[in-house]
Design a protein around this motif. Structure first.
Motif, short mmCIF file in Angstrom:
data_model
loop_
_atom_site.label_atom_id
_atom_site.label_comp_id
_atom_site.label_asym_id
_atom_site.label_seq_id
_atom_site.Cartn_x
_atom_site.Cartn_y
_atom_site.Cartn_z
N ALA A 24 0.97 -1.03 0.00
CA ALA A 24 -0.12 -0.06 0.03
C ALA A 24 0.95 1.18 -0.03
O ALA A 24 0.67 2.25 -0.73
CB ALA A 24 -0.96 -0.01 1.17
N GLU A 25 1.91 1.23 0.97
CA GLU A 25 2.71 2.34 0.83
C GLU A 25 3.58 2.79 -0.35
O GLU A 25 3.74 4.00 -0.84
CB GLU A 25 3.72 2.36 1.94
N TYR A 26 4.12 1.52 -0.87
CA TYR A 26 4.64 1.89 -2.15
C TYR A 26 3.78 2.34 -3.40
O TYR A 26 4.08 3.05 -4.32
CB TYR A 26 5.50 0.34 -2.74
N LEU A 27 2.62 1.74 -3.42
CA LEU A 27 1.62 2.15 -4.46
C LEU A 27 1.16 3.43 -4.02
O LEU A 27 1.07 4.30 -5.27
CB LEU A 27 0.45 1.28 -4.55
N GLU A 32 0.65 8.85 -5.83
CA GLU A 32 0.59 10.23 -5.48
C GLU A 32 1.75 11.14 -5.75
O GLU A 32 1.70 12.31 -5.91
CB GLU A 32 0.32 10.35 -3.90
N HIS A 33 2.83 10.36 -6.02
CA HIS A 33 4.11 11.25 -6.04
C HIS A 33 5.09 10.89 -7.39
O HIS A 33 6.08 11.56 -7.65
CB HIS A 33 5.00 10.93 -4.86
N GLY A 34 4.44 9.87 -8.23
CA GLY A 34 5.05 9.51 -9.62
C GLY A 34 6.45 8.76 -9.27
O GLY A 34 7.14 8.73 -10.21
N VAL A 35 6.55 8.06 -8.01
CA VAL A 35 7.73 7.43 -7.78
C VAL A 35 7.91 6.04 -8.46
O VAL A 35 6.92 5.45 -8.48
CB VAL A 35 7.97 7.11 -6.24
N ASN A 36 8.91 5.56 -9.03
CA ASN A 36 8.96 4.18 -9.54
C ASN A 36 9.03 3.45 -8.37
O ASN A 36 10.08 3.15 -7.76
CB ASN A 36 10.22 4.31 -10.45
N VAL A 37 8.14 2.45 -8.34
CA VAL A 37 8.35 1.28 -7.30
C VAL A 37 9.59 0.67 -7.36
O VAL A 37 10.31 0.34 -6.22
CB VAL A 37 7.18 0.55 -7.39
N PHE A 133 11.65 13.71 -5.40
CA PHE A 133 10.23 13.71 -5.98
C PHE A 133 9.37 14.62 -4.89
O PHE A 133 8.21 14.72 -4.82
CB PHE A 133 9.47 12.40 -6.04
N GLU A 134 10.26 15.30 -4.11
CA GLU A 134 9.89 16.13 -2.88
C GLU A 134 8.80 15.53 -2.21
O GLU A 134 7.86 15.94 -1.75
CB GLU A 134 9.21 17.60 -3.28
N VAL A 135 8.91 14.12 -1.55
CA VAL A 135 7.98 13.51 -1.11
C VAL A 135 8.33 13.70 0.38
O VAL A 135 9.61 13.80 0.96
CB VAL A 135 8.35 11.70 -1.07
N GLU A 136 7.43 13.78 1.19
CA GLU A 136 7.74 14.25 2.77
C GLU A 136 7.91 12.80 3.14
O GLU A 136 7.00 11.99 3.44
CB GLU A 136 6.21 14.59 3.21
N ILE A 137 9.22 12.78 3.53
CA ILE A 137 9.69 11.33 4.23
C ILE A 137 8.95 10.79 5.46
O ILE A 137 8.80 9.57 5.27
CB ILE A 137 11.22 11.52 4.42
#
Length: 147
Positions: A24-27, A32-37, A133-137
């Motif tokens: 769920a977190e990876y998806l 939401e952030h366009g991160v490549n899993v 990706f400027e993700v809130e870590i």
């Protein structure tokens, strides 16, 4: 510091286990952030094995897989999601299988990358990759503390 010039093929089996634990977190990172899993999983694997990849290495990997992602994987993923309510369950499962095949192709592209990995006792690959990706870590601390 030692250098690692090739990643072991078994790393994706390890990454499959990581994904199963935190799917769920990876998806959410992907949606939401366009991160490549696959790259997020690789970053976690590198952290777990004390390898450090510099930021320019992450940027190189992103660039290396971008064309395949933009032209094939992401459009197929969108089509699969749009098709969900319009297909029989076995047809939808076939689409999931094809998408997984495309994800495995991305994994092979990553494994062939010339990016150089440096062995280090201090690792923060996942945080380094997600920062691109400027993700809130802090929202994903369960992925980082899972080492």
């Amino acid at each position: 510091m030692a250098c690692l010039t090739q990643l072991p093929l078994s790393l994706w089996q390890d990454c499959d286990l990581l994904y199963a634990q935190h799917q769920a977190e990876y998806l959410k990172l992907q949606d939401e952030h366009g991160v490549n899993v696959n790259l997020a999983l690789l970053a976690t694997w590198l952290d777990n094995h004390d390898y450090l990849m510099p930021t320019q290495g992450w940027q190189h990997l992103i660039t290396q897989i971008a064309s395949f992602e933009l032209n094939l994987l992401q459009p197929f993923r969108r089509l699969r999601k749009l098709s969900k309510g319009h297909l029989a369950p076995d047809e939808y499962q076939q689409m999931l299988t094809v998408e997984l095949m495309l994800e495995r192709k991305v994994q092979r592209l990553i494994l062939r990358s010339p990016s150089l990995l440096q062995l280090s006792s201090h690792t923060d690959n996942l945080m380094r990759y997600l920062s691109l990706f400027e993700v809130e870590i802090s929202a994903y601390s369960m992925l980082i503390s899972n080492r």
